[in-house]
Design an enzyme around this catalytic site. Sequence first.
Site, PDB file in Angstrom:
ATOM      1  N   CYS A   6       0.814  -1.232   0.000  1.00  0.00           N
ATOM      2  CA  CYS A   6       0.000   0.000   0.000  1.00  0.00           C
ATOM      3  C   CYS A   6       0.842   1.275   0.000  1.00  0.00           C
ATOM      4  O   CYS A   6       0.315   2.354  -0.245  1.00  0.00           O
ATOM      5  CB  CYS A   6      -0.955   0.013   1.183  1.00  0.00           C
ATOM      6  SG  CYS A   6      -2.146  -1.331   1.095  1.00  0.00           S
TER       7      CYS A   6
ATOM      8  N   HIS B  99      -3.247   6.975   2.547  1.00  0.00           N
ATOM      9  CA  HIS B  99      -3.685   5.676   2.023  1.00  0.00           C
ATOM     10  C   HIS B  99      -5.076   5.353   2.587  1.00  0.00           C
ATOM     11  O   HIS B  99      -5.294   5.435   3.796  1.00  0.00           O
ATOM     12  CB  HIS B  99      -2.671   4.606   2.418  1.00  0.00           C
ATOM     13  CG  HIS B  99      -3.168   3.229   2.169  1.00  0.00           C
ATOM     14  ND1 HIS B  99      -3.681   2.850   0.951  1.00  0.00           N
ATOM     15  CD2 HIS B  99      -3.264   2.146   2.987  1.00  0.00           C
ATOM     16  CE1 HIS B  99      -4.071   1.586   1.033  1.00  0.00           C
ATOM     17  NE2 HIS B  99      -3.831   1.146   2.256  1.00  0.00           N
TER      18      HIS B  99
ATOM     19  N   ASN C  19     -10.112  -0.186  -0.164  1.00  0.00           N
ATOM     20  CA  ASN C  19      -8.652  -0.065  -0.126  1.00  0.00           C
ATOM     21  C   ASN C  19      -8.111  -0.637  -1.439  1.00  0.00           C
ATOM     22  O   ASN C  19      -8.145  -1.850  -1.643  1.00  0.00           O
ATOM     23  CB  ASN C  19      -8.128  -0.847   1.089  1.00  0.00           C
ATOM     24  CG  ASN C  19      -6.608  -0.858   1.185  1.00  0.00           C
ATOM     25  OD1 ASN C  19      -5.912  -0.516   0.232  1.00  0.00           O
ATOM     26  ND2 ASN C  19      -6.094  -1.266   2.329  1.00  0.00           N
TER      27      ASN C  19
HETATM   28  N1  ACO Z   1     -18.096  -8.689   9.115  1.00  0.00           N
HETATM   29  C1  ACO Z   1     -18.460  -8.978  10.384  1.00  0.00           C
HETATM   30  N2  ACO Z   1     -17.578  -9.219  11.346  1.00  0.00           N
HETATM   31  C2  ACO Z   1     -16.268  -9.174  11.029  1.00  0.00           C
HETATM   32  C3  ACO Z   1     -15.832  -8.886   9.716  1.00  0.00           C
HETATM   33  C4  ACO Z   1     -16.791  -8.626   8.741  1.00  0.00           C
HETATM   34  N3  ACO Z   1     -16.486  -8.321   7.466  1.00  0.00           N
HETATM   35  N4  ACO Z   1     -14.484  -8.905   9.724  1.00  0.00           N
HETATM   36  C5  ACO Z   1     -14.090  -9.197  10.964  1.00  0.00           C
HETATM   37  N5  ACO Z   1     -15.169  -9.366  11.752  1.00  0.00           N
HETATM   38  C6  ACO Z   1     -15.220  -9.722  13.184  1.00  0.00           C
HETATM   39  C7  ACO Z   1     -13.981 -10.456  13.637  1.00  0.00           C
HETATM   40  O1  ACO Z   1     -14.070 -11.828  13.316  1.00  0.00           O
HETATM   41  C8  ACO Z   1     -14.023 -10.197  15.137  1.00  0.00           C
HETATM   42  O2  ACO Z   1     -14.918 -11.094  15.710  1.00  0.00           O
HETATM   43  P1  ACO Z   1     -14.600 -11.733  17.167  1.00  0.00           P
HETATM   44  O3  ACO Z   1     -14.539 -10.559  18.092  1.00  0.00           O
HETATM   45  O4  ACO Z   1     -15.747 -12.653  17.374  1.00  0.00           O
HETATM   46  O5  ACO Z   1     -13.274 -12.408  16.998  1.00  0.00           O
HETATM   47  C9  ACO Z   1     -14.637  -8.805  15.220  1.00  0.00           C
HETATM   48  O6  ACO Z   1     -15.237  -8.539  13.940  1.00  0.00           O
HETATM   49  C10 ACO Z   1     -13.617  -7.714  15.504  1.00  0.00           C
HETATM   50  O7  ACO Z   1     -12.474  -7.984  14.701  1.00  0.00           O
HETATM   51  P2  ACO Z   1     -11.270  -7.004  14.621  1.00  0.00           P
HETATM   52  O8  ACO Z   1     -10.222  -7.567  13.715  1.00  0.00           O
HETATM   53  O9  ACO Z   1     -10.862  -6.593  15.996  1.00  0.00           O
HETATM   54  O10 ACO Z   1     -12.019  -5.792  13.921  1.00  0.00           O
HETATM   55  P3  ACO Z   1     -11.487  -4.363  13.697  1.00  0.00           P
HETATM   56  O11 ACO Z   1     -12.433  -3.407  14.246  1.00  0.00           O
HETATM   57  O12 ACO Z   1     -10.036  -4.251  14.060  1.00  0.00           O
HETATM   58  O13 ACO Z   1     -11.565  -4.243  12.119  1.00  0.00           O
HETATM   59  C11 ACO Z   1     -10.095  -4.340  10.220  1.00  0.00           C
HETATM   60  C12 ACO Z   1     -10.836  -5.145  11.288  1.00  0.00           C
HETATM   61  C13 ACO Z   1     -11.129  -3.622   9.385  1.00  0.00           C
HETATM   62  C14 ACO Z   1      -9.291  -5.321   9.374  1.00  0.00           C
HETATM   63  C15 ACO Z   1      -9.149  -3.346  10.906  1.00  0.00           C
HETATM   64  O14 ACO Z   1      -8.380  -4.002  11.873  1.00  0.00           O
HETATM   65  C16 ACO Z   1      -8.252  -2.642   9.953  1.00  0.00           C
HETATM   66  O15 ACO Z   1      -8.688  -1.789   9.214  1.00  0.00           O
HETATM   67  N6  ACO Z   1      -6.947  -2.936   9.999  1.00  0.00           N
HETATM   68  C17 ACO Z   1      -5.957  -2.218   9.236  1.00  0.00           C
HETATM   69  C18 ACO Z   1      -6.002  -2.488   7.763  1.00  0.00           C
HETATM   70  C19 ACO Z   1      -4.924  -1.629   7.081  1.00  0.00           C
HETATM   71  O16 ACO Z   1      -4.556  -0.584   7.524  1.00  0.00           O
HETATM   72  N7  ACO Z   1      -4.363  -2.072   6.031  1.00  0.00           N
HETATM   73  C20 ACO Z   1      -3.347  -1.212   5.419  1.00  0.00           C
HETATM   74  C21 ACO Z   1      -2.323  -1.935   4.885  1.00  0.00           C
HETATM   75  S1  ACO Z   1      -2.971  -3.192   3.893  1.00  0.00           S
HETATM   76  C22 ACO Z   1      -1.764  -3.531   2.746  1.00  0.00           C
HETATM   77  O17 ACO Z   1      -0.673  -3.072   2.798  1.00  0.00           O
HETATM   78  C23 ACO Z   1      -2.146  -4.485   1.652  1.00  0.00           C
END
Ligand code: ACO
Length: 343
Positions: free
Chosen positions: A118, A260, A290
């Site tokens: 990214c 990003h 993204n």
């Molecule tokens: N729908 C419903 N529930 C979901 C989904 C979904 N699509 N995805 C995850 N959940 C659930 C998880 O399973 C978890 O359930 P649990 O508590 O029963 O285990 C719950 O939601 C919370 O999961 P988290 O991973 O803590 O959710 P979070 O609020 O952190 O969101 C996300 C996840 C969106 C991936 C976030 O962590 C994020 O944006 N991370 C950074 C991504 C990023 O910056 N990427 C940039 C670089 S990418 C690259 O370089 C290619």
Amino acid sequence: MSRAAVLCGLGGALPERIVSNEELAAQLDTSDRWIRTRTGIGQRHVVAPGQSTSDLAVAAGAQALASARGTAGQPDDGVDLVVLATSTPDRPCPATAPDVAHRLGLGGVASFDVSAVCTGFVYALATAASMITAGVAGRALVIGADTFSTILDPADRTTRAIFGDGAGAVVLRAGEAGEPGALLGFDLGSDGSGTDLITVRAGGSRQRSVPGPAAAGEEFFTMDGRPVFTRAVLDMSRSSQNLLERVGWSTAEVDKVVAHQANIRILNAVGEQLGLEEKQIVANLDRVGNTVAASIPLALRDAVAGGELQPGHRVLLTGFGGGLTWGSAALVWPELETGRPHR
Ligand code: ACO
């Protein structure tokens, strides 16, 4: 006045097919509400079978070259360098950039891929700008293009909710440091201790040096969301601050921060860390998700098309991605002919 790389063209392309949150929710255990509240994403574009990263890169590149041709005082549209940022190349070998250059009718120019996930676009921009200021190149087409839909696990509700396909591109020319569009500086960094946080385990030399097929699922992209979230906020904020200090701008003097487009909560947290107001932060991830290396140039294109980004604005670009990698760039936005956005 010293020689500088000046941005003089902008373009972007998205595949036709739109996948809504509702469509994902019909296939996976997720909901429009979860995706919108946890990421800010409403839909993403996805390539059709047979369509690849180079197809999007060619479309975005052609638009950026047309934009450079149309921009006042830029009669010469030839480029002598193509740098393509991607981590979803058409093939593991060779690089995709030579094919893109060839299909754009630029055969013979220097061309290569840059792989920084990214952060790829910022790395590619820094590479091309440095080659221009060093006199190695005169004009460069810099493209960020990715088709992450081709490497996602169809059963992974988290990554499928986040990623979309797309390409964005800019043209850089040799100019002077005081001109609008001149790239004023870069801050780049990496931390390889985070290699496993954002990865595709199979398909590279480590897996292929062992006889037999890869373990099930290892061909797919995986991301450890929570630590990546924390590092994205920390590293984009720190990199932005480092660069602002170097360029001599306060955060209040920045008109637009084009970060990003990973997650709206990440953008807001970076805004909080830097003390930005909401109007300073550009966001288009609700419409495209993204798009990895395409994310920053597509956000620039949409901000220009929407009138949010204006000539004379002080712009800070900042990215974070797999590697881990991060990087920032600064410029005063130039007057550009961009035509009508291609979707
Ligand atoms: N729908 C419903 N529930 C979901 C989904 C979904 N699509 N995805 C995850 N959940 C659930 C998880 O399973 C978890 O359930 P649990 O508590 O029963 O285990 C719950 O939601 C919370 O999961 P988290 O991973 O803590 O959710 P979070 O609020 O952190 O969101 C996300 C996840 C969106 C991936 C976030 O962590 C994020 O944006 N991370 C950074 C991504 C990023 O910056 N990427 C940039 C670089 S990418 C690259 O370089 C290619």
